[in-house]
Scaffold this motif. Structure first.
Motif, PDB file in Angstrom:
ATOM      1  N   ALA A  67       0.825  -1.212   0.000  1.00 13.30           N
ATOM      2  CA  ALA A  67       0.000   0.000   0.000  1.00 13.30           C
ATOM      3  C   ALA A  67       0.862   1.267   0.000  1.00 13.30           C
ATOM      4  O   ALA A  67       2.073   1.228   0.250  1.00 13.30           O
ATOM      5  CB  ALA A  67      -0.907  -0.007   1.223  1.00 13.30           C
ATOM      6  N   ASP A  68       0.209   2.408  -0.261  1.00 10.83           N
ATOM      7  CA  ASP A  68       0.907   3.698  -0.227  1.00 10.83           C
ATOM      8  C   ASP A  68       1.359   4.028   1.195  1.00 10.83           C
ATOM      9  O   ASP A  68       2.460   4.517   1.417  1.00 10.83           O
ATOM     10  CB  ASP A  68      -0.011   4.826  -0.724  1.00 10.83           C
ATOM     11  N   MET A  69       0.465   3.772   2.155  1.00  6.61           N
ATOM     12  CA  MET A  69       0.784   4.005   3.562  1.00  6.61           C
ATOM     13  C   MET A  69       0.444   2.751   4.351  1.00  6.61           C
ATOM     14  O   MET A  69      -0.642   2.197   4.206  1.00  6.61           O
ATOM     15  CB  MET A  69       0.006   5.195   4.125  1.00  6.61           C
ATOM     16  N   VAL A  70       1.366   2.319   5.174  1.00  9.27           N
ATOM     17  CA  VAL A  70       1.136   1.166   6.039  1.00  9.27           C
ATOM     18  C   VAL A  70       0.998   1.656   7.469  1.00  9.27           C
ATOM     19  O   VAL A  70       1.838   2.423   7.958  1.00  9.27           O
ATOM     20  CB  VAL A  70       2.297   0.150   5.930  1.00  9.27           C
ATOM     21  N   VAL A  71      -0.064   1.224   8.133  1.00  9.04           N
ATOM     22  CA  VAL A  71      -0.259   1.563   9.539  1.00  9.04           C
ATOM     23  C   VAL A  71      -0.076   0.291  10.364  1.00  9.04           C
ATOM     24  O   VAL A  71      -0.616  -0.761  10.042  1.00  9.04           O
ATOM     25  CB  VAL A  71      -1.651   2.192   9.803  1.00  9.04           C
ATOM     26  N   LYS A  72       0.761   0.411  11.398  1.00 13.58           N
ATOM     27  CA  LYS A  72       1.051  -0.709  12.273  1.00 13.58           C
ATOM     28  C   LYS A  72       0.915  -0.268  13.716  1.00 13.58           C
ATOM     29  O   LYS A  72       0.677   0.897  14.001  1.00 13.58           O
ATOM     30  CB  LYS A  72       2.488  -1.224  12.033  1.00 13.58           C
ATOM     31  N   VAL A  73       1.108  -1.221  14.626  1.00 15.06           N
ATOM     32  CA  VAL A  73       1.162  -0.909  16.045  1.00 15.06           C
ATOM     33  C   VAL A  73       2.624  -0.789  16.476  1.00 15.06           C
ATOM     34  O   VAL A  73       3.043   0.206  17.048  1.00 15.06           O
ATOM     35  CB  VAL A  73       0.453  -1.976  16.892  1.00 15.06           C
ATOM     36  N   LYS A  74       3.414  -1.807  16.184  1.00 22.06           N
ATOM     37  CA  LYS A  74       4.814  -1.837  16.604  1.00 22.06           C
ATOM     38  C   LYS A  74       5.755  -1.657  15.420  1.00 22.06           C
ATOM     39  O   LYS A  74       5.390  -1.840  14.261  1.00 22.06           O
ATOM     40  CB  LYS A  74       5.132  -3.144  17.323  1.00 22.06           C
ATOM     41  N   GLU A  75       6.998  -1.304  15.750  1.00 25.06           N
ATOM     42  CA  GLU A  75       8.021  -1.060  14.737  1.00 25.06           C
ATOM     43  C   GLU A  75       8.277  -2.316  13.903  1.00 25.06           C
ATOM     44  O   GLU A  75       8.081  -3.433  14.387  1.00 25.06           O
ATOM     45  CB  GLU A  75       9.327  -0.613  15.411  1.00 25.06           C
TER      46      GLU A  75
END
Length: 233
Positions: A67-75
């Motif tokens: 994806a263009d932007m990836v959203v996660k919780v942890k590094e």
């Protein structure tokens, strides 16, 4: 924008970066959200809920990371480094001060990293870090109480005591978000709470907030070395 939500791979990390409600809001504003199957199971959200919210479900982490932007919780962990690439925007907790290797990987792969813990309002508040600090403070007392039990290697202390037996002393160093939430839970469990901080204005604020139910002490070397348990408290 295409937003990717991969499943967390860090050991014992059960959170997910976006709830079905968040997916609904993003899709409503014209974005496409790609969610790896099973990403929300640990947080109690199944794939059907994400699909109902408008997400595109994919079977592999690679598809979510495209994806263009990836959203996660942890590094990102080392096994995820190959997903990092130029043009990617990564939105997650990064904590780069403690991870030189990840910092160098992000720079070398020309990733735009936005760390939750650094997002700051004009007021100086940290809106994305604060909820995690609230959780940490409340969990600290819960976990501490667990390990005070004799069967768990503790001294057999009950935080709230019982009639005829004084409550346990809970000493909290630092009256920030973590400390304040820890005090709230400890007081709720009936403990005697001692709050130590260098900021007297903050201690006055907490004294008023908790209506004198806790003991406040100005932080100093002698204060921190003082034995808090015993009849004097």
């Amino acid at each position: 924008m295409i937003i990717g939500v991969p499943k967390e791979v860090k050991d014992q990390e059960y959170r997910v970066a976006m709830t079905p409600g968040g997916v609904h809001q993003a899709v409503r504003h014209g974005h496409q959200v790609v969610v790896e199957r099973g990403a929300g199971v640990g947080s109690g959200f199944d794939d059907d809920q994400y699909e109902a919210a408008g997400a595109t479900m994919v079977s592999s982490a690679a598809e979510a990371w495209s994806a263009d932007m990836v959203v996660k919780v942890k590094e990102p962990l080392p096994q995820e480094y190959d997903f990092l690439r130029p043009g990617l925007t990564l939105f997650t907790f990064l904590h780069l001060a403690a991870d030189e290797r990840l910092t160098r990987e992000l720079v070398a792969r020309r990733v735009t990293g936005i760390a939750y813990e650094t997002v700051e309002l004009p007021s100086g508040h940290l809106p994305l870090l604060t909820p995690m600090s609230e959780v940490a403070g409340r969990m600290a007392v819960q976990v501490g109480a667990h390990y005070l039990e004799k069967m768990n290697g503790g001294r057999g202390k009950l935080l709230g005591g019982v009639p005829g037996v004084r409550p346990a002393d809970v000493v909290i160093v630092g009256a920030g978000t973590v400390g304040t939430n820890a005090a709230q839970i400890a007081l709720g469990m009936g403990a005697h709470v001692i709050m130590i901080d260098i900021n007297l204005d903050r201690l006055r604020q907490l004294d008023q907030m908790f209506r004198g139910r806790l003991t406040t002490l100005s932080s100093s070397t002698s204060t921190l070395h003082r034995p808090f348990a015993g009849p004097m408290w």
